[in-house]
Design a protein around this motif. Structure first.
Motif, mmCIF file in Angstrom:
data_model
loop_
_atom_site.group_PDB
_atom_site.id
_atom_site.type_symbol
_atom_site.label_atom_id
_atom_site.label_comp_id
_atom_site.label_asym_id
_atom_site.label_seq_id
_atom_site.Cartn_x
_atom_site.Cartn_y
_atom_site.Cartn_z
ATOM 1 N N MET A 1 16.785 73.527 -1.982
ATOM 2 C CA MET A 1 16.083 73.346 -0.717
ATOM 3 C C MET A 1 16.850 72.306 0.092
ATOM 4 O O MET A 1 17.199 71.254 -0.397
ATOM 5 N N LYS A 2 17.087 72.637 1.338
ATOM 6 C CA LYS A 2 17.803 71.740 2.234
ATOM 7 C C LYS A 2 16.843 71.276 3.325
ATOM 8 O O LYS A 2 16.250 72.097 4.022
ATOM 9 N N VAL A 3 16.675 69.975 3.447
ATOM 10 C CA VAL A 3 15.806 69.396 4.467
ATOM 11 C C VAL A 3 16.699 68.856 5.579
ATOM 12 O O VAL A 3 17.545 68.006 5.330
ATOM 13 N N LEU A 4 16.496 69.372 6.785
ATOM 14 C CA LEU A 4 17.317 68.975 7.925
ATOM 15 C C LEU A 4 16.487 68.219 8.950
ATOM 16 O O LEU A 4 15.329 68.559 9.194
ATOM 17 N N ASN A 5 17.103 67.224 9.554
ATOM 18 C CA ASN A 5 16.491 66.533 10.684
ATOM 19 C C ASN A 5 16.901 67.294 11.938
ATOM 20 O O ASN A 5 18.089 67.469 12.203
ATOM 21 N N LEU A 6 15.908 67.751 12.695
ATOM 22 C CA LEU A 6 16.150 68.573 13.872
ATOM 23 C C LEU A 6 15.587 67.902 15.108
ATOM 24 O O LEU A 6 14.705 67.046 15.012
ATOM 25 N N GLN A 7 16.070 68.336 16.275
ATOM 26 C CA GLN A 7 15.576 67.794 17.540
ATOM 27 C C GLN A 7 15.678 68.882 18.602
ATOM 28 O O GLN A 7 16.669 69.600 18.680
ATOM 29 N N CYS A 8 14.630 68.987 19.429
ATOM 30 C CA CYS A 8 14.648 69.967 20.523
ATOM 31 C C CYS A 8 15.254 69.323 21.768
ATOM 32 O O CYS A 8 15.553 68.128 21.782
ATOM 33 N N SER A 9 15.410 70.112 22.814
ATOM 34 C CA SER A 9 16.011 69.601 24.054
ATOM 35 C C SER A 9 15.125 68.584 24.767
ATOM 36 O O SER A 9 15.587 67.872 25.646
ATOM 37 N N HIS A 10 13.841 68.491 24.359
ATOM 38 C CA HIS A 10 12.932 67.485 24.927
ATOM 39 C C HIS A 10 12.889 66.222 24.077
ATOM 40 O O HIS A 10 11.996 65.388 24.245
ATOM 41 N N GLN A 11 13.800 66.119 23.124
ATOM 42 C CA GLN A 11 13.957 64.948 22.262
ATOM 43 C C GLN A 11 12.840 64.767 21.231
ATOM 44 O O GLN A 11 12.640 63.681 20.722
ATOM 45 N N HIS A 12 12.073 65.821 20.931
ATOM 46 C CA HIS A 12 11.093 65.752 19.853
ATOM 47 C C HIS A 12 11.849 65.921 18.540
ATOM 48 O O HIS A 12 12.573 66.901 18.365
ATOM 49 N N ASP A 23 21.012 79.805 5.762
ATOM 50 C CA ASP A 23 19.652 80.208 6.118
ATOM 51 C C ASP A 23 19.243 79.554 7.433
ATOM 52 O O ASP A 23 18.682 80.205 8.319
ATOM 53 N N PHE A 24 19.546 78.266 7.583
ATOM 54 C CA PHE A 24 19.233 77.562 8.836
ATOM 55 C C PHE A 24 19.964 78.213 10.008
ATOM 56 O O PHE A 24 19.361 78.509 11.041
ATOM 57 N N GLN A 25 21.273 78.444 9.860
ATOM 58 C CA GLN A 25 22.070 79.011 10.952
ATOM 59 C C GLN A 25 21.581 80.410 11.321
ATOM 60 O O GLN A 25 21.513 80.763 12.500
ATOM 61 N N THR A 26 21.208 81.212 10.314
ATOM 62 C CA THR A 26 20.695 82.561 10.567
ATOM 63 C C THR A 26 19.385 82.505 11.345
ATOM 64 O O THR A 26 19.209 83.210 12.337
ATOM 65 N N GLN A 27 18.453 81.656 10.887
ATOM 66 C CA GLN A 27 17.169 81.537 11.580
ATOM 67 C C GLN A 27 17.350 80.991 12.993
ATOM 68 O O GLN A 27 16.674 81.446 13.933
ATOM 69 N N LEU A 28 18.256 80.039 13.161
ATOM 70 C CA LEU A 28 18.518 79.464 14.481
ATOM 71 C C LEU A 28 19.072 80.526 15.422
ATOM 72 O O LEU A 28 18.612 80.658 16.568
ATOM 73 N N SER A 29 20.031 81.322 14.958
ATOM 74 C CA SER A 29 20.631 82.347 15.816
ATOM 75 C C SER A 29 19.642 83.463 16.164
ATOM 76 O O SER A 29 19.748 84.085 17.220
#
Length: 171
Positions: A1-12, A23-29
């Motif tokens: 399991m990979k836990v990533l710190n993410l942020q949206c364009s509104h800085q949340h 898996d992250f890159q696939t879901q993101l795309s």
């Protein structure tokens, strides 16, 4: 399991849990990764350092130096950092992480303890107000015009911003 710190364009900032980097890159795309606060799909991965569990081993302190910051300074730094957070829908600018968490908890309480009547909100509110049906706690959608008409009839209404992920468990 990979836990990533993410942020949206509104800085949340938020965490995402994925089986792998692929898996992250696939879901993101595919547009499946979105901000739980504002549903923004423009998400980026933040740099993060791995946590190393070194047990009870502590680095030696230099003589005459205290390696830990004073609690009042740490609290002040955390407060200053949290005050730079962007506003969540319905929250004033500069709300701290604790204030945002309390706001989300209150919204979840509303969602849990009200019936969603959807676009029938104005009709349901009128029926309850005029005694045509038993009063209960409801939420739903209505136009600004209908909301103003309800208020003119003496029916209490309150706009309530609900982030898309409010019904889900946030990590």
């Amino acid at each position: 399991m990979k836990v990533l710190n993410l942020q949206c364009s509104h800085q949340h900032s938020f965490e995402g849990w994925f089986a792998s980097e692929d898996d992250f890159q696939t879901q993101l795309s595919r547009g499946l990764v979105e901000c739980p606060m504002c549903a923004d799909k423009s998400v980026q991965k933040l740099p993060s350092a791995p946590r190393l569990n070194l047990g009870a081993h502590q680095s030696p302190e230099l003589p005459g130096k205290n390696s830990q910051a004073s609690p009042s300074r740490v609290g002040a730094e955390e407060n200053a950092a949290s005050r730079n957070l962007p506003a969540v829908a319905g929250m004033p600018a500069g709300a701290s992480r604790a204030e945002q968490a309390a706001f989300l908890q209150a919204l979840r309480h509303v969602v849990t303890n009200t019936e969603d009547v959807g676009s029938r909100f104005a009709d349901e509110a009128r029926r309850m107000h005029y005694g045509e049906q038993e009063a209960r706690s409801i939420r739903g959608q209505t136009s600004v015009r209908e909301a103003v008409e309800l208020m003119e009839e003496g029916i209490d209404v309150m706009p309530l911003p609900l982030p898309a992920a409010i019904k889900e468990t946030l990590q």
